[in-house]
Design a protein around this motif. Sequence first.
Motif, short mmCIF file in Angstrom:
data_model
loop_
_atom_site.label_atom_id
_atom_site.label_comp_id
_atom_site.label_asym_id
_atom_site.label_seq_id
_atom_site.Cartn_x
_atom_site.Cartn_y
_atom_site.Cartn_z
N SER A 44 3.61 6.35 -5.32
CA SER A 44 3.47 6.51 -6.77
C SER A 44 2.28 7.40 -7.11
CB SER A 44 3.31 5.13 -7.42
OG SER A 44 3.09 5.25 -8.80
N MET A 45 1.16 7.19 -6.41
CA MET A 45 -0.04 7.96 -6.70
C MET A 45 0.15 9.44 -6.35
SD MET A 45 -3.91 7.35 -5.23
CE MET A 45 -3.87 5.66 -5.83
N ARG A 46 0.77 9.72 -5.19
CA ARG A 46 0.98 11.11 -4.79
C ARG A 46 1.86 11.85 -5.78
NH1 ARG A 46 1.24 8.88 0.56
NH2 ARG A 46 3.52 8.77 0.46
N GLU A 51 2.33 1.96 -3.38
CA GLU A 51 1.29 2.45 -4.30
C GLU A 51 0.95 3.91 -4.01
OE1 GLU A 51 -1.87 -0.27 -3.69
OE2 GLU A 51 -1.04 -1.82 -5.01
N GLN A 52 0.89 4.26 -2.71
CA GLN A 52 0.55 5.63 -2.34
C GLN A 52 1.63 6.62 -2.77
OE1 GLN A 52 -2.43 6.85 -0.87
NE2 GLN A 52 -2.96 4.80 -1.64
N THR A 109 10.42 4.04 3.20
CA THR A 109 10.00 2.65 2.98
C THR A 109 11.20 1.70 2.96
OG1 THR A 109 10.10 2.65 0.54
CG2 THR A 109 8.08 3.49 1.56
N ASN A 115 9.87 10.12 0.83
CA ASN A 115 8.87 9.11 1.18
C ASN A 115 9.37 7.71 0.83
OD1 ASN A 115 7.01 10.95 2.16
ND2 ASN A 115 6.01 11.22 0.19
N HIS A 131 0.83 -1.20 0.00
CA HIS A 131 0.00 0.00 0.00
C HIS A 131 0.86 1.26 0.00
CE1 HIS A 131 -3.28 2.75 0.96
NE2 HIS A 131 -2.56 3.21 1.97
N GLU A 132 1.91 1.26 0.80
CA GLU A 132 2.76 2.45 0.90
C GLU A 132 3.44 2.75 -0.43
OE1 GLU A 132 4.59 5.79 2.42
OE2 GLU A 132 2.91 4.59 3.17
#
Length: 216
Positions: free
Chosen positions: A125-127, A122-123, A163, A159, A119-120
């Motif tokens: 990349s989305m941001r 993916e987030q 990770t 970010n 999830h992290e």
Amino acid sequence: MQKFVSYLRVSTNRQGQSGLGLEAQRGAVRNYLACIPHEHIDELVEVESGSKSSRPVLAEALAQCRREKATLVIAKLDRLARNVAFISSMMETGVDFVAVDAPYANKLMLHILSAFAEHEREQISMRTKVALAAAKARGVELGNNGKVLARQNRLAAKNFAETMRTDIECCLDQSITTYTGVAERLNEQEISSRAGTAWSATMVSRVMKRLDIKFS
């Protein structure tokens, strides 16, 4: 006495033939088992990409665990996979398994850890995509030298670095003392860089600087 079957995986024939990555996994398993009463029944090695869902050697290891009422032991969770779906399918096999990098986590916690990591990523990349789209809509020229893009790149890099904190600290805990050594270990474990490429010493240096992690 608890029975164990160990499962090791590398992604290429070259790694399998040279032992690259296998000895690190084997050593981690050996150190874990040395601390508990155990019977090590067998070790199975698979040469296959982590993205492949078909794993005949893993299937053999699971079958052996069921026959012997043994626990499957792996050096690191990503030796199984780095996605939630695969970990979920492992839970449905009915075979207990333990990852040496998270030895006290039960199967539910391992599922949560894999879900959080996925999830992290993916987030992040989305941001980044949303920020770049918003900048473009405002008429900002997107380029490596653009101030807005540079700011967004720095944020995304920070970010992403977070990770990687656990993986890098794990490398240092294994007495690795050079950027090159860390890069080699991350590549052995098939952990991609932010760009999706193999790690280099320079990339590791930048990430460690962002995290304020230093060699002891």
